[in-house]
Design a protein around this motif. Structure first.
Motif, mmCIF file in Angstrom:
data_model
loop_
_atom_site.group_PDB
_atom_site.id
_atom_site.type_symbol
_atom_site.label_atom_id
_atom_site.label_comp_id
_atom_site.label_asym_id
_atom_site.label_seq_id
_atom_site.Cartn_x
_atom_site.Cartn_y
_atom_site.Cartn_z
ATOM 1 N N GLU A 277 0.850 -1.193 0.000
ATOM 2 C CA GLU A 277 0.000 0.000 0.000
ATOM 3 C C GLU A 277 0.885 1.242 0.000
ATOM 4 O O GLU A 277 1.727 1.408 0.883
ATOM 5 C CB GLU A 277 -0.879 -0.010 1.264
ATOM 6 C CG GLU A 277 -2.074 0.927 1.194
ATOM 7 C CD GLU A 277 -3.086 0.487 0.147
ATOM 8 O OE1 GLU A 277 -3.758 1.360 -0.412
ATOM 9 O OE2 GLU A 277 -3.184 -0.749 -0.098
ATOM 10 N N TRP B 104 4.483 10.327 -3.363
ATOM 11 C CA TRP B 104 4.836 9.645 -4.620
ATOM 12 C C TRP B 104 6.346 9.549 -4.828
ATOM 13 O O TRP B 104 6.841 8.574 -5.391
ATOM 14 C CB TRP B 104 4.180 10.339 -5.817
ATOM 15 C CG TRP B 104 4.653 11.731 -6.098
ATOM 16 C CD1 TRP B 104 4.103 12.882 -5.646
ATOM 17 C CD2 TRP B 104 5.787 12.101 -6.893
ATOM 18 N NE1 TRP B 104 4.808 13.956 -6.102
ATOM 19 C CE2 TRP B 104 5.838 13.522 -6.871
ATOM 20 C CE3 TRP B 104 6.749 11.407 -7.620
ATOM 21 C CZ2 TRP B 104 6.829 14.237 -7.553
ATOM 22 C CZ3 TRP B 104 7.732 12.112 -8.289
ATOM 23 C CH2 TRP B 104 7.766 13.518 -8.253
ATOM 24 N N GLU C 30 -0.135 -0.909 -12.673
ATOM 25 C CA GLU C 30 -1.214 -0.374 -11.848
ATOM 26 C C GLU C 30 -0.683 0.038 -10.475
ATOM 27 O O GLU C 30 -1.066 1.072 -9.930
ATOM 28 C CB GLU C 30 -2.334 -1.423 -11.699
ATOM 29 C CG GLU C 30 -3.543 -0.969 -10.893
ATOM 30 C CD GLU C 30 -4.450 -0.008 -11.662
ATOM 31 O OE1 GLU C 30 -4.312 0.087 -12.898
ATOM 32 O OE2 GLU C 30 -5.293 0.651 -11.018
ATOM 33 N N HIS C 31 0.224 -0.759 -9.942
ATOM 34 C CA HIS C 31 0.820 -0.422 -8.648
ATOM 35 C C HIS C 31 1.582 0.898 -8.723
ATOM 36 O O HIS C 31 1.472 1.753 -7.834
ATOM 37 C CB HIS C 31 1.752 -1.537 -8.178
ATOM 38 C CG HIS C 31 2.413 -1.262 -6.863
ATOM 39 N ND1 HIS C 31 3.773 -1.144 -6.732
ATOM 40 C CD2 HIS C 31 1.902 -1.053 -5.630
ATOM 41 C CE1 HIS C 31 4.073 -0.878 -5.467
ATOM 42 N NE2 HIS C 31 2.960 -0.822 -4.770
ATOM 43 N N THR D 116 -0.775 3.671 -8.757
ATOM 44 C CA THR D 116 -1.309 3.891 -7.410
ATOM 45 C C THR D 116 -0.332 4.732 -6.584
ATOM 46 O O THR D 116 -0.745 5.636 -5.845
ATOM 47 C CB THR D 116 -1.547 2.540 -6.709
ATOM 48 O OG1 THR D 116 -2.310 1.696 -7.578
ATOM 49 C CG2 THR D 116 -2.299 2.724 -5.409
ATOM 50 N N CYS D 117 0.957 4.424 -6.745
ATOM 51 C CA CYS D 117 1.970 5.224 -6.039
ATOM 52 C C CYS D 117 1.911 6.681 -6.474
ATOM 53 O O CYS D 117 2.294 7.580 -5.710
ATOM 54 C CB CYS D 117 3.367 4.674 -6.325
ATOM 55 S SG CYS D 117 3.691 3.078 -5.563
ATOM 56 N N ASP E 297 -0.766 8.409 -7.198
ATOM 57 C CA ASP E 297 -2.056 9.063 -6.928
ATOM 58 C C ASP E 297 -1.845 10.481 -6.393
ATOM 59 O O ASP E 297 -2.611 11.395 -6.689
ATOM 60 C CB ASP E 297 -2.870 8.246 -5.916
ATOM 61 C CG ASP E 297 -3.682 7.152 -6.607
ATOM 62 O OD1 ASP E 297 -3.830 7.233 -7.841
ATOM 63 O OD2 ASP E 297 -4.152 6.230 -5.916
ATOM 64 N N TYR F 298 -7.836 -3.164 -13.114
ATOM 65 C CA TYR F 298 -6.837 -2.099 -13.197
ATOM 66 C C TYR F 298 -7.536 -0.753 -13.360
ATOM 67 O O TYR F 298 -7.535 -0.172 -14.454
ATOM 68 C CB TYR F 298 -5.885 -2.350 -14.356
ATOM 69 C CG TYR F 298 -5.395 -3.774 -14.444
ATOM 70 C CD1 TYR F 298 -4.420 -4.243 -13.563
ATOM 71 C CD2 TYR F 298 -5.919 -4.665 -15.377
ATOM 72 C CE1 TYR F 298 -3.969 -5.541 -13.621
ATOM 73 C CE2 TYR F 298 -5.471 -5.978 -15.449
ATOM 74 C CZ TYR F 298 -4.495 -6.405 -14.578
ATOM 75 O OH TYR F 298 -4.049 -7.699 -14.634
ATOM 76 N N ARG G 180 -6.927 2.355 -12.499
ATOM 77 C CA ARG G 180 -6.191 3.525 -12.949
ATOM 78 C C ARG G 180 -5.793 3.406 -14.418
ATOM 79 O O ARG G 180 -5.768 4.400 -15.144
ATOM 80 C CB ARG G 180 -4.974 3.746 -12.051
ATOM 81 C CG ARG G 180 -5.367 4.276 -10.677
ATOM 82 C CD ARG G 180 -4.255 4.148 -9.679
ATOM 83 N NE ARG G 180 -4.738 4.487 -8.334
ATOM 84 C CZ ARG G 180 -5.388 3.661 -7.542
ATOM 85 N NH1 ARG G 180 -5.655 2.438 -7.964
ATOM 86 N NH2 ARG G 180 -5.795 4.040 -6.346
#
Lengths: 244, 244
Positions: free
Chosen positions: A96, A101, A141-142, A145-146, A148, B209, B211
């Motif tokens: 998580e 970022w 995708e990870h 997410t970082c 965001d 996914y 994002r």
DNA sequence: TCGTAGTTACGTACAGCGTACGTAGTGAGG
DNA sequence: CCTCACTACGTACGCTGTACGTAACTACGA
């Protein structure tokens, strides 16, 4: 027009994304291996003997089947590479994000470096392979997410991710190239360095490269590749950071 | 101990920098070709047929000599690659820097990109080759000259040069990979894109996914690779620029 | 001046590669 | 039940890098 050959079997005559092909279709005897089995075998060989050890024959032998049986699972060798990259991409931890970022991308980069040091053949396969394998998508995708907390379009985010991955691949690739070269060559590292150093010193001593000569005067300590890597990352992230 | 084989002939059994070996030693019949002849032949083949066309046999045929005669000039194929990289590195224009390191490095980067687009096989050879060939040394000295106005140690200057070259190689490499892949595949670009797009769209549509899906919504226009390249360079230079 | 040593030239050969092709056997669907 | 898609895999082809051996050539030391 396209039905002249066996419809489903992965003979290489029609475009195909290997990930879109189901592992099992129902008809015929059940396959002896899964894609994961094959990828693991290839990764095992590459880890132990380097990428050159990964031949269709060797992988088949590692699995205990005939060479040509592999082609039932993998239409071309390039797809075997894609399987390998996807397999080790699955080792990426998907934690998580903390919400910063910059720090999060730094962490991703360092973990990617560790992954590549664990699988030294990976940088060599990063450029040619461009398919979006399942684990590559998860990784992407990870990263998103970082980011965001990053203020910018997705276009910019993709450019950031590409840049970081490119820098990591390039730097670790160089890092590994020197190590692997030394290991592969039939003479000692000292001999190699002595010969190359003598040549380089001789060239610089001709006076044709005054700034190179000055640089040689300046440099003293051995270079810390980890620190170089860290600085490179910081600078790249600086280039994307509006607050600095 | 090392004198069991022919002393000077370039048989691969002792470390050696090809550039340190004189082209002509005096004894024996005069060589039929120069190193430049060989490099040019290899470059000609690579430009026309791609790097895969560069085999010892093909290069020898292009020169009009027997395959094994090549080994008199080039102890291992890796050295042939080094000759090729040096040959095209000679195409770098070495102009007088304007005094603004940022602008000068940008110019160097763009010219290097042009060089790589002219010789599409070059990025693939940039990572493995690390020898300091004559033209590589000249190029490096030229970069250092461009950085005369940069305030920092030579260590930092080398890191800057390495970073810029790395980014150029990576970006142009990707740029070319997509083009070359399309040209090499036995089916059409539309088929390829349709198949890959369908797969990717399907994956994103699963909702796994979010994002990525959002990114697909956002993106509209086709990506301008030249602009992406320019932005990447600006950001990298920003990271080294203390004034910004 | 003449051998001889260090070269060039190159044919042959070998081990290894990716993979096209053909055949035999297996098992689910119409 | 038959049929057809699939798995399995042996053989073979053309290609690769290059080790090795032999023959011709030429500059240097005696």
């Amino acid at each position: 027009m396209a039905g002249l050959t066996t419809p489903m079997a992965g003979r290489a005559d029609v475009p195909e994304v290997i990930w879109a092909r189901p592992e099992r279709t129902g008809r015929g005897p059940r396959p002896a291996f899964t894609r994961a089995d094959i990828a693991d075998a290839a990764v095992r060989i590459a880890d132990a003997q380097g990428l050159d050890g990964v031949s269709m024959r060797h992988v088949a032998a590692e699995l205990g089947c005939g060479t040509m049986s592999l082609y039932n699972y993998v239409p071309r060798k390039e797809d075997l590479y894609e399987l390998m990259v996807d397999a080790v991409s699955g080792e990426h931890e998907l934690w998580e994000p903390a919400g910063d970022w910059r720090a999060d991308m730094l962490r991703v980069a360092h973990e990617t470096r560790a992954l590549m040091l664990r699988h030294p053949w990976l940088p060599a396969l990063m450029s040619p392979v461009y398919g979006f394998s399942p684990n590559a998508l998860r990784y992407l995708e990870h990263c998103l997410t970082c980011l965001d907390s990053f203020e910018g379009t997705y276009g910019t985010k993709f450019e950031l991710i590409a840049m970081v991955n490119g820098v990591v691949t390039t730097y670790v690739g160089n890092e590994l190239a020197t190590v692997e070269r030394v290991r592969a060559l039939p003479w000692s590292e000292e001999q190699e360095n002595a010969v190359r150093g003598a040549y380089l010193g001789g060239q610089v001593a001709t006076g044709a490269y005054p700034r190179m000569a000055a640089a040689f005067m300046e440099d003293a300590g051995p270079i810390d590749l980890g620190a170089v890597f860290q600085r490179a990352l910081e600078r790249v992230l600086d280039g994307f950071d509006p607050s600095r």
